[in-house]
Design a protein around this motif. Structure first.
Motif, PDB file in Angstrom:
ATOM      1  N   LEU A  97      -6.953 -13.982   8.847  1.00 46.50           N
ATOM      2  CA  LEU A  97      -5.526 -14.329   9.225  1.00 46.50           C
ATOM      3  C   LEU A  97      -5.608 -15.016  10.743  1.00 46.50           C
ATOM      4  O   LEU A  97      -6.714 -14.772  11.364  1.00 46.50           O
ATOM      5  CB  LEU A  97      -4.606 -13.190   9.356  1.00 46.50           C
ATOM      6  N   ASN A  98      -4.443 -15.825  11.062  1.00 43.56           N
ATOM      7  CA  ASN A  98      -4.559 -16.468  12.229  1.00 43.56           C
ATOM      8  C   ASN A  98      -3.509 -15.565  13.311  1.00 43.56           C
ATOM      9  O   ASN A  98      -3.437 -16.060  14.471  1.00 43.56           O
ATOM     10  CB  ASN A  98      -3.903 -17.879  12.082  1.00 43.56           C
ATOM     11  N   ASP A  99      -3.200 -14.426  12.711  1.00 44.59           N
ATOM     12  CA  ASP A  99      -2.427 -13.520  13.804  1.00 44.59           C
ATOM     13  C   ASP A  99      -2.590 -12.254  13.135  1.00 44.59           C
ATOM     14  O   ASP A  99      -2.609 -11.817  11.807  1.00 44.59           O
ATOM     15  CB  ASP A  99      -0.644 -14.121  13.496  1.00 44.59           C
TER      16      ASP A  99
ATOM     17  N   ALA B 192       2.609  -9.421  11.509  1.00 48.30           N
ATOM     18  CA  ALA B 192       1.843 -10.514  10.589  1.00 48.30           C
ATOM     19  C   ALA B 192       1.028  -9.720   9.458  1.00 48.30           C
ATOM     20  O   ALA B 192       1.169  -9.965   8.327  1.00 48.30           O
ATOM     21  CB  ALA B 192       0.926 -11.134  11.579  1.00 48.30           C
ATOM     22  N   LEU B 193       0.299  -8.314  10.245  1.00 48.23           N
ATOM     23  CA  LEU B 193      -0.198  -7.493   9.123  1.00 48.23           C
ATOM     24  C   LEU B 193       0.836  -7.052   7.919  1.00 48.23           C
ATOM     25  O   LEU B 193       0.623  -7.137   6.817  1.00 48.23           O
ATOM     26  CB  LEU B 193      -0.779  -6.361   9.806  1.00 48.23           C
ATOM     27  N   THR B 194       1.984  -6.706   8.416  1.00 44.19           N
ATOM     28  CA  THR B 194       3.119  -6.112   7.497  1.00 44.19           C
ATOM     29  C   THR B 194       3.499  -7.167   6.553  1.00 44.19           C
ATOM     30  O   THR B 194       3.686  -6.809   5.445  1.00 44.19           O
ATOM     31  CB  THR B 194       4.304  -5.635   8.216  1.00 44.19           C
ATOM     32  N   ALA B 195       3.585  -8.621   7.160  1.00 54.19           N
ATOM     33  CA  ALA B 195       4.077  -9.557   6.108  1.00 54.19           C
ATOM     34  C   ALA B 195       3.012  -9.853   5.085  1.00 54.19           C
ATOM     35  O   ALA B 195       3.146 -10.186   3.910  1.00 54.19           O
ATOM     36  CB  ALA B 195       4.272 -10.667   7.132  1.00 54.19           C
TER      37      ALA B 195
ATOM     38  N   SER C  83      -0.057 -10.279  -8.850  1.00 52.91           N
ATOM     39  CA  SER C  83      -0.530  -9.411 -10.041  1.00 52.91           C
ATOM     40  C   SER C  83      -2.074  -9.560 -10.026  1.00 52.91           C
ATOM     41  O   SER C  83      -2.673  -8.613 -10.788  1.00 52.91           O
ATOM     42  CB  SER C  83       0.319  -9.733 -11.105  1.00 52.91           C
ATOM     43  N   ALA C  84      -2.506 -10.766  -9.679  1.00 58.06           N
ATOM     44  CA  ALA C  84      -3.860 -10.912 -10.037  1.00 58.06           C
ATOM     45  C   ALA C  84      -4.633 -10.333  -8.999  1.00 58.06           C
ATOM     46  O   ALA C  84      -6.007 -10.057  -9.109  1.00 58.06           O
ATOM     47  CB  ALA C  84      -4.296 -12.573 -10.022  1.00 58.06           C
ATOM     48  N   VAL C  85      -4.087  -9.798  -7.867  1.00 61.67           N
ATOM     49  CA  VAL C  85      -4.640  -9.101  -6.749  1.00 61.67           C
ATOM     50  C   VAL C  85      -4.971  -7.562  -7.296  1.00 61.67           C
ATOM     51  O   VAL C  85      -3.726  -6.839  -7.393  1.00 61.67           O
ATOM     52  CB  VAL C  85      -4.195  -9.094  -5.410  1.00 61.67           C
ATOM     53  N   GLU C  86      -6.251  -7.114  -7.591  1.00 66.52           N
ATOM     54  CA  GLU C  86      -6.151  -5.690  -8.246  1.00 66.52           C
ATOM     55  C   GLU C  86      -6.316  -4.758  -7.016  1.00 66.52           C
ATOM     56  O   GLU C  86      -5.767  -3.663  -7.218  1.00 66.52           O
ATOM     57  CB  GLU C  86      -7.300  -5.636  -9.119  1.00 66.52           C
ATOM     58  N   GLN C  87      -7.074  -5.526  -6.019  1.00 66.85           N
ATOM     59  CA  GLN C  87      -7.107  -4.368  -4.733  1.00 66.85           C
ATOM     60  C   GLN C  87      -7.080  -5.203  -3.562  1.00 66.85           C
ATOM     61  O   GLN C  87      -7.496  -6.314  -3.294  1.00 66.85           O
ATOM     62  CB  GLN C  87      -8.471  -3.674  -4.903  1.00 66.85           C
ATOM     63  N   CYS C  88      -6.449  -4.748  -2.566  1.00 72.79           N
ATOM     64  CA  CYS C  88      -6.394  -5.161  -1.053  1.00 72.79           C
ATOM     65  C   CYS C  88      -6.717  -4.249  -0.059  1.00 72.79           C
ATOM     66  O   CYS C  88      -6.024  -3.326   0.109  1.00 72.79           O
ATOM     67  CB  CYS C  88      -4.826  -5.944  -0.858  1.00 72.79           C
ATOM     68  N   HIS C  89      -7.938  -4.606   0.631  1.00 74.49           N
ATOM     69  CA  HIS C  89      -8.315  -3.522   1.757  1.00 74.49           C
ATOM     70  C   HIS C  89      -8.143  -4.397   3.166  1.00 74.49           C
ATOM     71  O   HIS C  89      -8.875  -5.388   3.275  1.00 74.49           O
ATOM     72  CB  HIS C  89      -9.668  -3.108   1.489  1.00 74.49           C
ATOM     73  N   MET C  90      -7.769  -3.939   4.016  1.00 77.09           N
ATOM     74  CA  MET C  90      -8.155  -4.381   5.531  1.00 77.09           C
ATOM     75  C   MET C  90      -9.379  -3.873   5.805  1.00 77.09           C
ATOM     76  O   MET C  90      -9.633  -2.918   5.705  1.00 77.09           O
ATOM     77  CB  MET C  90      -6.848  -3.774   6.378  1.00 77.09           C
ATOM     78  N   ILE C  91     -10.239  -4.672   6.574  1.00 80.17           N
ATOM     79  CA  ILE C  91     -11.436  -4.526   6.763  1.00 80.17           C
ATOM     80  C   ILE C  91     -11.665  -4.635   8.395  1.00 80.17           C
ATOM     81  O   ILE C  91     -11.094  -5.522   8.829  1.00 80.17           O
ATOM     82  CB  ILE C  91     -12.454  -5.658   6.302  1.00 80.17           C
ATOM     83  N   ALA C  92     -12.686  -3.811   8.799  1.00 83.74           N
ATOM     84  CA  ALA C  92     -13.098  -3.960  10.443  1.00 83.74           C
ATOM     85  C   ALA C  92     -14.185  -4.850  10.416  1.00 83.74           C
ATOM     86  O   ALA C  92     -15.340  -4.390   9.605  1.00 83.74           O
ATOM     87  CB  ALA C  92     -13.149  -2.623  10.786  1.00 83.74           C
ATOM     88  N   GLY C  93     -14.195  -5.947  10.739  1.00 81.05           N
ATOM     89  CA  GLY C  93     -15.598  -6.878  10.767  1.00 81.05           C
ATOM     90  C   GLY C  93     -15.053  -8.311  11.182  1.00 81.05           C
ATOM     91  O   GLY C  93     -14.139  -8.591  11.937  1.00 81.05           O
TER      92      GLY C  93
ATOM     93  N   LEU D  44     -10.234  -7.838   2.448  1.00 80.88           N
ATOM     94  CA  LEU D  44     -11.015  -8.243   1.209  1.00 80.88           C
ATOM     95  C   LEU D  44     -10.207  -7.933   0.061  1.00 80.88           C
ATOM     96  O   LEU D  44      -9.582  -6.748  -0.105  1.00 80.88           O
ATOM     97  CB  LEU D  44     -12.006  -7.214   1.144  1.00 80.88           C
ATOM     98  N   LEU D  45     -10.067  -8.777  -0.876  1.00 76.69           N
ATOM     99  CA  LEU D  45      -9.147  -8.914  -2.088  1.00 76.69           C
ATOM    100  C   LEU D  45     -10.144  -8.963  -3.118  1.00 76.69           C
ATOM    101  O   LEU D  45     -11.120  -9.746  -3.395  1.00 76.69           O
ATOM    102  CB  LEU D  45      -8.262  -9.766  -1.930  1.00 76.69           C
ATOM    103  N   LYS D  46      -9.818  -7.931  -4.246  1.00 72.96           N
ATOM    104  CA  LYS D  46     -10.622  -7.936  -5.472  1.00 72.96           C
ATOM    105  C   LYS D  46      -9.247  -8.621  -6.404  1.00 72.96           C
ATOM    106  O   LYS D  46      -8.364  -7.988  -6.516  1.00 72.96           O
ATOM    107  CB  LYS D  46     -10.804  -6.562  -6.121  1.00 72.96           C
TER     108      LYS D  46
END
Length: 150
Positions: free
Chosen positions: A74-76, A81-84, A93-103, A108-110
């Motif tokens: 993200l740029n912000d 911004a994270l909530t948005a 619908s194609a996004v099966e999983q969405c995880h916020m990552i430390a790195g 990371l989206l499945k």
């Protein structure tokens, strides 16, 4: 909240493997009679340890055999911004999983689609258009070795 004991953990494990198991069979497997098993299940549900029951679906048989993981930067990264981003990502619908990552990246989206062409469309028209997306990087799955969803 009551602390979970060995039997509570056994109930949860059995239900994760066999969500449609009868209470009688579950009780037998965990070493209880039917009524105490039902009481424990209800307590585990009410306290939020068990949040629901679902069917595992063979996505390949449904024509959704293409899996890709998309790294998103993200740029912000302010709270707003994270909530948005979170709210918008949940709508794809194609996004099966969405995880916020430390790195080195933020999410990371499945993503599961029929084929590479459909993935490219989802990436270009939906994922890249999510709020505050700066860049993406894709990793295509060649083989699923272990997947709890199958």
């Amino acid at each position: 909240m009551v602390e979970l004991d060995r039997i509570d953990h056994s109930i949860i494990r059995e239900l994760q493997k066999h969500a449609r198991i009868t209470v009688t069979e579950l009780a037998s497997r965990v070493g209880l009679s039917k009524t105490p098993c039902q009481v424990r299940m209800r307590r585990l549900e009410e306290q939020g340890y068990i949040t629901g029951y679902t069917a595992l679906v063979n996505q390949t048989k449904l024509g959704q055999s293409h899996i890709a993981f998309a790294q998103v930067t993200l740029n912000d990264t302010s709270s707003s911004a994270l909530t948005a981003f979170n709210n918008a990502a949940k709508q794809i619908s194609a996004v099966e999983q969405c995880h916020m990552i430390a790195g080195n990246f933020d999410y990371l989206l499945k993503v599961r689609t029929r084929n590479m062409a459909e993935y490219r469309q989802v990436l270009g028209e939906q994922i890249s258009a999510l709020p505050h997306v700066l860049q993406t990087s894709t990793f295509v799955v060649m083989e699923s070795v272990k997947d709890a969803g199958i």
